[in-house]
Scaffold this motif. Structure first.
Motif, short mmCIF file in Angstrom:
data_model
loop_
_atom_site.label_atom_id
_atom_site.label_comp_id
_atom_site.label_asym_id
_atom_site.label_seq_id
_atom_site.Cartn_x
_atom_site.Cartn_y
_atom_site.Cartn_z
N TRP A 151 40.22 75.91 62.28
CA TRP A 151 41.42 75.50 61.83
C TRP A 151 41.63 74.21 61.15
N ALA A 152 42.74 73.49 60.49
CA ALA A 152 42.39 72.66 59.21
C ALA A 152 44.35 72.64 59.35
N ILE A 153 44.57 71.24 59.35
CA ILE A 153 46.25 70.68 58.80
C ILE A 153 45.85 69.60 58.30
N ARG A 154 46.76 69.49 56.96
CA ARG A 154 46.86 68.69 55.93
C ARG A 154 48.71 68.46 55.44
N ALA A 155 48.77 67.43 55.05
CA ALA A 155 50.04 66.22 54.52
C ALA A 155 49.73 65.78 53.39
N GLY A 156 50.43 66.00 52.47
CA GLY A 156 50.77 64.89 51.71
C GLY A 156 52.04 64.08 51.02
N ARG A 157 51.35 63.97 50.55
CA ARG A 157 52.81 62.55 49.78
C ARG A 157 52.30 62.39 47.91
N PHE A 158 53.39 63.50 47.26
CA PHE A 158 53.21 62.73 45.88
C PHE A 158 54.45 62.53 44.86
N MET A 159 54.34 61.56 43.45
CA MET A 159 55.09 60.93 42.64
C MET A 159 55.97 61.95 42.33
N GLN A 160 57.03 62.34 41.86
CA GLN A 160 57.85 63.04 41.03
C GLN A 160 57.41 62.84 39.72
N PRO A 161 57.92 63.70 38.90
CA PRO A 161 58.04 63.05 37.14
C PRO A 161 58.88 62.73 37.08
N ALA A 162 59.16 61.30 36.06
CA ALA A 162 60.35 59.95 36.13
C ALA A 162 61.76 61.23 35.72
N GLU A 163 61.79 62.30 34.81
CA GLU A 163 62.55 63.67 34.87
C GLU A 163 62.24 64.54 34.84
N SER A 164 62.97 65.77 34.85
CA SER A 164 62.32 66.95 35.42
C SER A 164 61.86 67.94 34.00
N ASN A 165 60.67 68.15 34.55
CA ASN A 165 59.24 68.84 33.90
C ASN A 165 58.96 67.48 32.69
N GLY A 166 59.04 66.24 33.07
CA GLY A 166 59.07 64.72 32.29
C GLY A 166 57.42 64.29 32.46
N LEU A 167 56.43 64.15 30.98
CA LEU A 167 55.32 63.83 31.22
C LEU A 167 54.93 62.04 32.47
N ALA A 168 56.00 61.20 32.14
CA ALA A 168 56.03 60.07 33.07
C ALA A 168 56.35 60.26 34.14
N LEU A 169 55.72 59.69 34.89
CA LEU A 169 55.86 59.58 36.47
C LEU A 169 56.69 58.43 36.65
N ASP A 170 57.23 58.82 37.96
CA ASP A 170 58.43 58.20 38.75
C ASP A 170 57.37 57.34 40.02
N LYS A 171 57.40 56.26 40.29
CA LYS A 171 56.54 55.42 40.47
C LYS A 171 57.03 55.08 42.09
N ARG A 172 57.94 55.43 42.02
CA ARG A 172 59.57 54.99 43.25
C ARG A 172 58.91 56.08 44.51
N ILE A 173 57.75 56.13 45.11
CA ILE A 173 57.13 56.67 45.64
C ILE A 173 57.44 56.92 46.68
N PHE A 174 58.65 56.02 47.11
CA PHE A 174 59.31 56.70 48.67
C PHE A 174 60.52 56.47 48.33
N THR A 175 61.14 56.83 47.04
CA THR A 175 62.12 56.46 47.25
C THR A 175 62.50 58.56 46.75
N HIS A 176 61.79 58.95 45.54
CA HIS A 176 61.42 59.95 44.86
C HIS A 176 60.53 60.85 45.23
N TYR A 177 59.47 61.73 46.05
CA TYR A 177 58.57 62.37 46.35
C TYR A 177 58.80 63.74 46.35
N GLY A 178 57.63 64.51 46.57
CA GLY A 178 57.33 65.70 47.04
C GLY A 178 56.49 65.53 48.09
N ASP A 179 56.44 66.29 49.71
CA ASP A 179 55.98 65.71 50.76
C ASP A 179 56.00 67.63 50.91
N GLN A 180 54.78 67.97 51.38
CA GLN A 180 54.49 68.96 51.92
C GLN A 180 52.65 69.15 53.12
#
Length: 442
Positions: free
Chosen positions: A217-246
């Motif tokens: 068995w394995a269980i994993r959880a992670g949070r990552f930065m979203q791009p600053a705008e849709s499909n953009g190159l720059a990342l939004d560093k506000r990881i506690f405001t905008h994020y991807g959780d899985q």
């Protein structure tokens, strides 16, 4: 993290044969102190002309087209302390995509990035730290590989990975359909099609993951930065405001003496996104054509995926994936797919005396939410698709490849893709794309 690969021979012998130095942490555990791997991949592709009564700015062009991609990557790692691994991957890419990377839900070349161009670009792909705490139980040998050092690991362990990497280095890591450099090339076969995972326009991000392994068995959880705008190159560093959780739960098993795995993944994204229904409601005030860019606000997107893979014999493996997201808002980081099902197989060439060759075949069916369909039918466009109108049908993709082993570290692959209802439009296509891939890895 690339999942540790079990090896039938001792990892100590592998490290010694590779010339890697070994560090000793007790009488029964030795580990490679560093690793260095390199890869380069060139993909040439050509699209045959197809029938299309109309073509929009975001459509796949109906005329004959050619495109290519090139990548070169170094994966460099060392152990700063017991259980620690630090990796740095510089990468260079260039390429020219078909139709400016528009007109499909499942794009045909997984090596193509949203920032592709004919001039080579060098950048940092990964820079991350992995820390493993072994908790006991049986040990398993792992071999030296990309972003993985030879050694022994407890089957019960905790692993934390943090830094700059790709979400799919860790999540939805299929053995048969995960790497466009050696396996299937279509985007919808690299990961769950409806998994709008956080990433910049090159496919990388910053974040952290914690994993717990307990035998099968394995269980994993992670949070990552979203791009600053849709499909953009720059990342939004506000990881506690905008994020991807899985979160993903994985179970390994053995059926008929052959290994297999099953995984369940759930994800939630938070970002400033435009909603399809809001865009349709706002359209009459702005010429009648909806545009998600005009109605962006704080939103969440949720989704899930199920995947399974199973060895049938030592030379044959099969896999399947099914995924879904709520489809209420625009695609933010991956591709325009909101429902997806795929199934396929990979066969090694032992039966025809080519044991190092691989034949792969897969089928994919992609779909959209009703809100997204209505948006496109009204003339809206997204990051990748929008024909100006829409006669909706699910997009279906059949892909087959054959990979020839030319030398110890070099493979040549021939690939064919047949796409019905490109960008979910029954009035366009079908589309046929052929590719040649040359890959070297050391």
């Amino acid at each position: 993290m690339f999942q540790p690969k079990a090896n039938t021979a001792s990892a100590l012998w592998l490290a010694a044969l590779a010339g890697l130095p070994l560090l000793s942490y007790g009488d029964d555990i030795q580990e490679a102190a560093w690793s260095a791997h390199f890869q380069t991949t060139y993909i040439w592709e050509a699209k045959a002309p197809f029938s299309a009564p109309y073509t929009g700015e975001f459509s796949l062009r109906p005329e004959r087209e050619k495109g290519y991609s090139f990548s070169a990557t170094a994966a460099l790692g060392f152990r700063p302390w017991t259980g620690g691994e630090l990796y740095f991957d510089p990468e260079a890419v260039q390429g020219v995509p078909l139709s400016n990377l528009r007109g499909l839900g499942g794009m045909t070349n997984g090596e193509q990035q949203k920032t592709s161009g004919p001039n080579p670009t060098l950048y940092r792909a990964r820079l991350f730290l992995r820390q493993t705490w072994n908790l006991g139980g049986e040990k398993e040998a792992v071999e030296s590989d990309f972003n993985q050092m030879a050694g022994l690991l407890d089957k019960r362990r905790i692993v934390v990975t943090a830094g700059n990497l790709s979400v799919t280095d860790i999540f939805d890591n299929s053995a048969y359909a995960h790497d466009a450099r050696t396996q299937f090339m279509n985007w919808a076969l690299l990961a769950h099609g409806a998994y709008d995972f956080a990433a910049d326009a090159r496919g990388y991000t910053w974040g952290a993951v914690i994993e717990y392994f307990d035998d099968d068995w394995a269980i994993r959880a992670g949070r990552f930065m979203q791009p600053a705008e849709s499909n953009g190159l720059a990342l939004d560093k506000r990881i506690f405001t905008h994020y991807g959780d899985q979160v993903e739960v994985e179970h390994g098993h053995v059926w008929g003496d052959q290994p297999g795995k099953a995984r369940v993944l759930v994800f939630r994204n938070r970002a400033t996104m435009g909603g399809f229904r809001d865009a349709l409601a706002e359209a009459p005030n702005n010429g009648g054509v909806p545009d998600v860019a005009r109605v962006r606000t704080e939103r969440s997107k949720i989704g899930f995926g199920f995947s399974a893979e199973q060895g049938l014999t030592s030379d044959i493996g099969v896999f399947a994936r099914a995924s879904w997201n709520d489809g209420a808002s625009e695609t933010y980081a991956f591709t325009e797919i909101e429902r997806s099902f795929s199934v396929g197989a990979a066969v090694r060439g032992g039966a025809w005396n080519r044991a190092d060759d691989t034949l792969g075949i897969a089928w994919v069916r992609n779909g959209l939410s009703q809100a997204h369909r209505d948006y496109l039918a009204a003339g809206g466009v997204g990051a990748f698709i929008g024909d100006g109108r829409l006669n909706y049908r699910p997009e279906s993709i059949t892909e087959a490849y054959y990979s020839f082993k030319l030398a110890k570290a070099v493979t040549l692959s021939l690939d064919a893709q047949h796409i019905v209802n490109p960008a979910y439009n029954a009035e366009r296509g079908p589309v046929n794309v052929g590719s040649i891939r040359l890959h070297a890895q050391y």
